[in-house]
Design a protein around this motif. Structure first.
Motif, mmCIF file in Angstrom:
data_model
loop_
_atom_site.group_PDB
_atom_site.id
_atom_site.type_symbol
_atom_site.label_atom_id
_atom_site.label_comp_id
_atom_site.label_asym_id
_atom_site.label_seq_id
_atom_site.Cartn_x
_atom_site.Cartn_y
_atom_site.Cartn_z
ATOM 1 N N THR A 188 -10.558 -8.778 -4.892
ATOM 2 C CA THR A 188 -9.227 -8.806 -5.496
ATOM 3 C C THR A 188 -9.185 -9.868 -6.590
ATOM 4 O O THR A 188 -9.644 -10.994 -6.374
ATOM 5 C CB THR A 188 -8.158 -9.134 -4.435
ATOM 6 O OG1 THR A 188 -8.298 -8.258 -3.313
ATOM 7 C CG2 THR A 188 -6.761 -8.982 -5.010
ATOM 8 N N GLU A 189 -8.651 -9.497 -7.739
ATOM 9 C CA GLU A 189 -8.486 -10.459 -8.827
ATOM 10 C C GLU A 189 -7.030 -10.925 -8.863
ATOM 11 O O GLU A 189 -6.114 -10.110 -8.926
ATOM 12 C CB GLU A 189 -8.867 -9.838 -10.168
ATOM 13 C CG GLU A 189 -8.745 -10.809 -11.333
ATOM 14 C CD GLU A 189 -9.221 -10.225 -12.654
ATOM 15 O OE1 GLU A 189 -8.981 -10.864 -13.704
ATOM 16 O OE2 GLU A 189 -9.826 -9.125 -12.636
ATOM 17 N N ILE A 190 -6.840 -12.228 -8.806
ATOM 18 C CA ILE A 190 -5.509 -12.825 -8.869
ATOM 19 C C ILE A 190 -5.309 -13.391 -10.271
ATOM 20 O O ILE A 190 -6.166 -14.105 -10.784
ATOM 21 C CB ILE A 190 -5.349 -13.941 -7.833
ATOM 22 C CG1 ILE A 190 -5.660 -13.417 -6.421
ATOM 23 C CG2 ILE A 190 -3.945 -14.532 -7.874
ATOM 24 C CD1 ILE A 190 -4.777 -12.295 -5.965
ATOM 25 N N ASP A 246 0.822 -1.220 0.000
ATOM 26 C CA ASP A 246 0.000 0.000 0.000
ATOM 27 C C ASP A 246 0.852 1.264 0.000
ATOM 28 O O ASP A 246 0.487 2.276 -0.606
ATOM 29 C CB ASP A 246 -0.958 0.001 1.194
ATOM 30 C CG ASP A 246 -0.228 -0.060 2.530
ATOM 31 O OD1 ASP A 246 0.911 -0.565 2.563
ATOM 32 O OD2 ASP A 246 -0.793 0.407 3.541
ATOM 33 N N LYS A 247 2.027 1.194 0.640
ATOM 34 C CA LYS A 247 2.927 2.356 0.650
ATOM 35 C C LYS A 247 3.485 2.602 -0.753
ATOM 36 O O LYS A 247 3.727 3.755 -1.144
ATOM 37 C CB LYS A 247 4.060 2.139 1.652
ATOM 38 C CG LYS A 247 3.606 2.074 3.104
ATOM 39 C CD LYS A 247 4.777 1.921 4.042
ATOM 40 C CE LYS A 247 4.346 1.964 5.500
ATOM 41 N NZ LYS A 247 3.420 0.874 5.845
ATOM 42 N N PRO A 278 -10.924 -10.068 3.154
ATOM 43 C CA PRO A 278 -9.628 -9.462 3.495
ATOM 44 C C PRO A 278 -8.472 -10.101 2.742
ATOM 45 O O PRO A 278 -8.572 -11.218 2.232
ATOM 46 C CB PRO A 278 -9.511 -9.702 5.011
ATOM 47 C CG PRO A 278 -10.418 -10.850 5.291
ATOM 48 C CD PRO A 278 -11.550 -10.729 4.313
ATOM 49 N N TYR A 279 -7.363 -9.367 2.690
ATOM 50 C CA TYR A 279 -6.205 -9.818 1.922
ATOM 51 C C TYR A 279 -5.637 -11.138 2.438
ATOM 52 O O TYR A 279 -4.951 -11.854 1.710
ATOM 53 C CB TYR A 279 -5.117 -8.740 1.928
ATOM 54 C CG TYR A 279 -5.522 -7.475 1.204
ATOM 55 C CD1 TYR A 279 -6.143 -7.523 -0.039
ATOM 56 C CD2 TYR A 279 -5.283 -6.216 1.754
ATOM 57 C CE1 TYR A 279 -6.517 -6.375 -0.707
ATOM 58 C CE2 TYR A 279 -5.651 -5.048 1.098
ATOM 59 C CZ TYR A 279 -6.270 -5.143 -0.138
ATOM 60 O OH TYR A 279 -6.643 -4.002 -0.796
ATOM 61 N N GLY A 320 -10.968 -2.116 -2.350
ATOM 62 C CA GLY A 320 -9.980 -2.179 -1.276
ATOM 63 C C GLY A 320 -10.219 -1.077 -0.274
ATOM 64 O O GLY A 320 -11.282 -0.444 -0.262
ATOM 65 N N PRO A 321 -9.228 -0.794 0.580
ATOM 66 C CA PRO A 321 -9.422 0.183 1.657
ATOM 67 C C PRO A 321 -9.740 1.594 1.174
ATOM 68 O O PRO A 321 -10.264 2.398 1.937
ATOM 69 C CB PRO A 321 -8.091 0.139 2.421
ATOM 70 C CG PRO A 321 -7.121 -0.534 1.509
ATOM 71 C CD PRO A 321 -7.914 -1.433 0.641
#
Length: 277
Positions: free
Chosen positions: A267-269, A144-145, A221-222, A255-256
């Motif tokens: 989330t798509e993987i 995220d950073k 969640p992730y 997401g957040p």
């Protein structure tokens, strides 16, 4: 002055612990009777004892307690407690993650299965013009950073009139060929409409087209993402014509930044495949 037994009762600290604090030079008796050898304590020692108990209860070692008592006043102790607060918070988060894993395992046992079986579809992924930022980051949770840095640098560079794609599509590329607990090579990408000059560490490039990607959606969640790769192991054993190849990608649809409840993340993987001859 109070004998050790009296002081123990008044302070609600056992004689054993008072002797331990004496032996470790944390709280020496105010006096020791030269004839009987009895330890004698004074009421003035109660505040110091309370500090010792407080520091012990928040996880300080004997050495740390000594240092704290010697530097109780001023900024030193305030900084020490802030650091301990951060440490405890991290510990709580780790324990919470353990609880989530236990709850997931209990659900799996009830369902008589290991993890969740995901539905995989095979897609062909085109080449995209992107602005990207690639770095080796401490772990996957620091991604995220990286996104934050990319966003800020694009905003600063917008004097160049960077045009983002209408879909505002963005994705991450994982360049390591294995799972790593630390020093993860990640590239975050934002799709643009045309070539544009950007300053380092940003990069404009066209991503590689991929002929076959095994794609699936992960809800929640992730922490759920790891289950996707376990499910792929089962999927690959059932589809022996395929095997893993190349780099993985991840697209965060929710997401957040646009969803408060982690249970509603989406989330798509994307995992690159090749056919086995």
């Amino acid at each position: 002055m109070f004998k050790i037994g009296e002081f123990s009762k008044l302070t609600q600290v056992s004689i054993r612990m008072l002797r331990y604090y004496d032996e470790n030079d944390l709280l020496k008796p105010a006096q020791t009777d030269p004839f009987s050898g009895y330890r004698l304590y004074s009421v003035e020692q109660i505040p110091r004892l309370q500090k010792i108990i407080f520091l012990r209860d928040i996880g300080y070692t004997v050495a740390e307690i000594k240092g704290a008592l010697e530097n109780w006043s001023g900024d030193f102790m305030a900084d020490q407690l802030k650091n301990k607060q951060i440490e405890v918070q991290r510990s709580l988060e780790q324990e919470q993650e353990k609880l989530i894993k236990i709850e997931t395992a209990l659900d799996s046992i009830k369902k008589d299965e290991i993890g969740i079986r995901y539905n995989f579809t095979i897609k062909q992924i085109p080449s995209y013009p992107v602005i990207s930022l690639r770095r080796v980051i401490p772990n996957y949770f620091c991604e995220d950073k990286l996104w934050q840095e990319l966003t800020e640098r694009i905003e600063l560079s917008n004097k160049s009139k960077i045009e983002l794609a209408v879909t505002d599509q963005c994705f991450a590329v994982y360049h390591d060929n294995e799972f790593k607990e630390a020093d993860v090579d990640v590239e975050v990408c934002v799709v643009v409409t045309k070539a544009v000059a950007v300053a380092e560490p940003l990069c404009f490039r066209r991503t590689e087209a991929v002929a076959m990607m095994a794609c699936t959606m992960v809800y929640g969640p992730y922490e759920n993402i790891s289950g996707t790769f376990r499910a792929l192991a089962y999927w690959l054993t059932e589809h022996v014509r395929y095997r893993m190849k190349g780099k993985d990608r991840q697209i965060c649809h929710r997401g957040p930044w646009n969803e408060e409840n982690p249970a509603h993340y989406l989330t798509e993987i994307q995992i690159e495949l090749e056919k086995v001859n």
